[in-house]
Design an enzyme around this catalytic site. Structure first.
Site, PDB file in Angstrom:
ATOM      1  CB  SER A 151      28.969 -88.387 -36.021  1.00  0.00           C
ATOM      2  OG  SER A 151      29.857 -88.870 -36.993  1.00  0.00           O
ATOM      3  CE1 TYR A 176      31.055 -91.874 -32.357  1.00  0.00           C
ATOM      4  CE2 TYR A 176      31.055 -92.029 -34.753  1.00  0.00           C
ATOM      5  CZ  TYR A 176      31.157 -91.267 -33.595  1.00  0.00           C
ATOM      6  OH  TYR A 176      31.367 -89.900 -33.679  1.00  0.00           O
TER       7      TYR A 176
HETATM    8  N1  LIG Z   1      36.201 -85.282 -34.264  1.00  0.00           N
HETATM    9  C1  LIG Z   1      35.425 -85.591 -35.281  1.00  0.00           C
HETATM   10  O1  LIG Z   1      35.887 -85.696 -36.433  1.00  0.00           O
HETATM   11  C2  LIG Z   1      33.959 -85.811 -35.071  1.00  0.00           C
HETATM   12  C3  LIG Z   1      33.165 -86.067 -36.200  1.00  0.00           C
HETATM   13  C4  LIG Z   1      31.805 -86.283 -36.022  1.00  0.00           C
HETATM   14  C5  LIG Z   1      31.259 -86.215 -34.758  1.00  0.00           C
HETATM   15  N2  LIG Z   1      32.063 -85.980 -33.681  1.00  0.00           N
HETATM   16  C6  LIG Z   1      31.419 -85.942 -32.355  1.00  0.00           C
HETATM   17  O2  LIG Z   1      31.865 -84.795 -31.674  1.00  0.00           O
HETATM   18  C7  LIG Z   1      31.816 -85.017 -30.264  1.00  0.00           C
HETATM   19  C8  LIG Z   1      33.095 -84.506 -29.638  1.00  0.00           C
HETATM   20  O3  LIG Z   1      34.170 -85.244 -30.186  1.00  0.00           O
HETATM   21  P1  LIG Z   1      35.665 -84.681 -30.168  1.00  0.00           P
HETATM   22  O4  LIG Z   1      36.203 -84.920 -31.510  1.00  0.00           O
HETATM   23  O5  LIG Z   1      35.700 -83.348 -29.563  1.00  0.00           O
HETATM   24  O6  LIG Z   1      36.324 -85.775 -29.183  1.00  0.00           O
HETATM   25  P2  LIG Z   1      37.273 -85.636 -27.920  1.00  0.00           P
HETATM   26  O7  LIG Z   1      38.293 -84.577 -28.143  1.00  0.00           O
HETATM   27  O8  LIG Z   1      37.730 -87.022 -27.610  1.00  0.00           O
HETATM   28  O9  LIG Z   1      36.266 -85.109 -26.787  1.00  0.00           O
HETATM   29  C9  LIG Z   1      35.319 -85.967 -26.245  1.00  0.00           C
HETATM   30  C10 LIG Z   1      35.054 -85.547 -24.826  1.00  0.00           C
HETATM   31  O10 LIG Z   1      34.086 -86.452 -24.268  1.00  0.00           O
HETATM   32  C11 LIG Z   1      34.501 -86.767 -22.958  1.00  0.00           C
HETATM   33  N3  LIG Z   1      33.963 -88.046 -22.482  1.00  0.00           N
HETATM   34  C12 LIG Z   1      34.140 -89.262 -22.988  1.00  0.00           C
HETATM   35  N4  LIG Z   1      33.528 -90.174 -22.216  1.00  0.00           N
HETATM   36  C13 LIG Z   1      32.947 -89.494 -21.197  1.00  0.00           C
HETATM   37  C14 LIG Z   1      32.192 -89.875 -20.060  1.00  0.00           C
HETATM   38  N5  LIG Z   1      31.917 -91.170 -19.791  1.00  0.00           N
HETATM   39  N6  LIG Z   1      31.743 -88.921 -19.241  1.00  0.00           N
HETATM   40  C15 LIG Z   1      32.038 -87.616 -19.460  1.00  0.00           C
HETATM   41  N7  LIG Z   1      32.757 -87.184 -20.521  1.00  0.00           N
HETATM   42  C16 LIG Z   1      33.217 -88.133 -21.367  1.00  0.00           C
HETATM   43  C17 LIG Z   1      36.016 -86.840 -23.066  1.00  0.00           C
HETATM   44  O11 LIG Z   1      36.603 -86.806 -21.805  1.00  0.00           O
HETATM   45  P3  LIG Z   1      38.010 -87.547 -21.527  1.00  0.00           P
HETATM   46  O12 LIG Z   1      39.046 -86.632 -22.105  1.00  0.00           O
HETATM   47  O13 LIG Z   1      38.050 -87.657 -20.044  1.00  0.00           O
HETATM   48  O14 LIG Z   1      37.981 -88.859 -22.225  1.00  0.00           O
HETATM   49  C18 LIG Z   1      36.287 -85.603 -23.907  1.00  0.00           C
HETATM   50  O15 LIG Z   1      36.310 -84.463 -23.099  1.00  0.00           O
HETATM   51  C19 LIG Z   1      31.555 -86.497 -30.079  1.00  0.00           C
HETATM   52  O16 LIG Z   1      30.210 -86.673 -29.669  1.00  0.00           O
HETATM   53  C20 LIG Z   1      31.779 -87.092 -31.451  1.00  0.00           C
HETATM   54  O17 LIG Z   1      30.967 -88.219 -31.689  1.00  0.00           O
HETATM   55  C21 LIG Z   1      33.387 -85.765 -33.806  1.00  0.00           C
END
Ligand SMILES: NC(=O)c1ccc[n+]([C@@H]2O[C@H](COP(=O)([O-])OP(=O)(O)OC[C@H]3O[C@@H](n4cnc5c(N)ncnc54)[C@H](OP(=O)(O)O)[C@@H]3O)[C@@H](O)[C@H]2O)c1
Length: 312
Positions: A151, A176
């Protein structure tokens, strides 16, 4: 953000039949769109989840008939025993992985300790994925790519060598940022170690996407998610759809444009520019996150902390 491609468009013309991909966090947000796109291109996809029942029901409705299959497993990245058990199950099944996409993550959560006092964001976002890839190493063959979803949040903090666990006071945004810098450094050193075996590694910023990742945000966090426009005025980021947010990850995993490359930090289906240290911007990679010496140091530290190192 209508001009950006969706993940399925990036994979247009790419046939992944016979290939196997593993995607963490593959039942929410960006990850589920990565799974949908890879399976839609014919790949068999392993989607380990800490809530396997939830993952199975969500994914059953998400992947269209005729696509590659999706297999859910149990994996809690914050629990090193769970990582070991899941990886062993993949190896025992004789799987061979062509693509690994580390998308799971947590952001700006309240101070939480796991294992022997490990800070949760570093434990989940970096150490869980570090151990998973190392434990799966026998299944990751020549030609494979390992992709870490980082990110621009990595702009918030370099790796904190003097206090990685925040023993001197917790800051959820620095935690983070540190974990997202670790994602980039992990890709840099994994690529250095693995390229002779034909495995390449990348990291990326997916863009800003409204997903459950923001579940811990409070009203006072608005400043942290605002960005500056060209006049220096704080504005909300230009949010993209989850399908667009998955595009750079599937591009990293499959694009022939990246043949012969590795260790790069990507955004918008391209190699990102290096930007100077200073306030967080919506684009670019910090030099400290690409530093090969820091990347090697983080690998050694991670190996000591987890007791796992398949590439030494
Ligand atoms: N969304 C954005 O704007 C954005 C921007 C920059 C970077 N990112 C990066 O993109 C990635 C995905 O984010 P997202 O936006 O798709 O978020 P999200 O919808 O919250 O998805 C995150 C996933 O990670 C899983 N997770 C969390 N803790 C875990 C654990 N201990 N063991 C196994 N799985 C776990 C969650 O499972 P649960 O549902 O069970 O919690 C969920 O399936 C992240 O690495 C984030 O840092 C996102």
């Amino acid at each position: 953000m209508s001009g950006l491609p969706a993940a399925a468009e990036v994979l247009d013309g790419i046939d992944l039949t016979g290939r196997t991909a593993l995607v963490t966090g593959g039942y929410s947000g960006i990850g589920i769109e990565v799974v949908r796109a890879l399976a839609g291109a014919g790949a068999q996809v392993l989607a380990p989840a800490r809530r396997p029942d939830k993952a199975a029901s969500v994914l059953a409705g998400a992947v269209s008939t005729g696509a590659g299959g999706v297999e859910v497993g149990a994996l809690d990245l914050a629990d090193q025993d769970s990582v070991a058990t899941y990886a062993e199950s993949v190896l025992a099944a004789g799987r061979s992985l062509d693509i690994v996409i580390n998308s799971a993550g947590v952001m700006a959560c309240p101070e939480t300790r796991v294992a022997d006092g490990w800070e949760l964001q570093l434990a989940t976002n970096h150490l869980g994925h570090y151990a998973l890839v190392n434990r799966l190493w026998p299944a990751i063959g020549a030609g494979a790519r390992v992709v870490s979803v980082s990110s621009t949040g990595h702009h918030l903090s370099d790796f904190r060598w003097d206090d990685p666990w925040f023993e001197d006071g917790y800051d959820k945004w620095l935690a983070y940022g540190q974990s997202k810098t670790a994602n980039v450094l992990f890709a840099v050193h994994l690529d250095a170690l693995a390229r002779e075996q034909g495995v390449r590694a990348f990291s990326l910023h997916p863009g800003a996407i409204l997903t459950p990742l923001g579940r811990h945000l409070q009203a006072e966090d608005l400043d942290a998610v605002m960005t500056l426009d060209e006049d220096g005025k704080p504005v909300l980021p230009d949010f993209r759809s989850p399908e667009q947010g998955a595009a750079t990850a599937v591009w990293a995993a499959t694009s022939p444009e990246l043949d012969g490359r590795g260790g790069d930090y990507l955004e918008d289906c391209a190699i990102a520019e290096v930007v100077p240290d200073g306030p967080q911007t919506t684009y670019g990679v910090r030099g400290y996150a690409l530093d090969p010496d820091a990347a090697a140091r983080l690998w050694t530290w991670s190996a000591e902390v987890t007791g796992v190192d398949a590439l030494r």
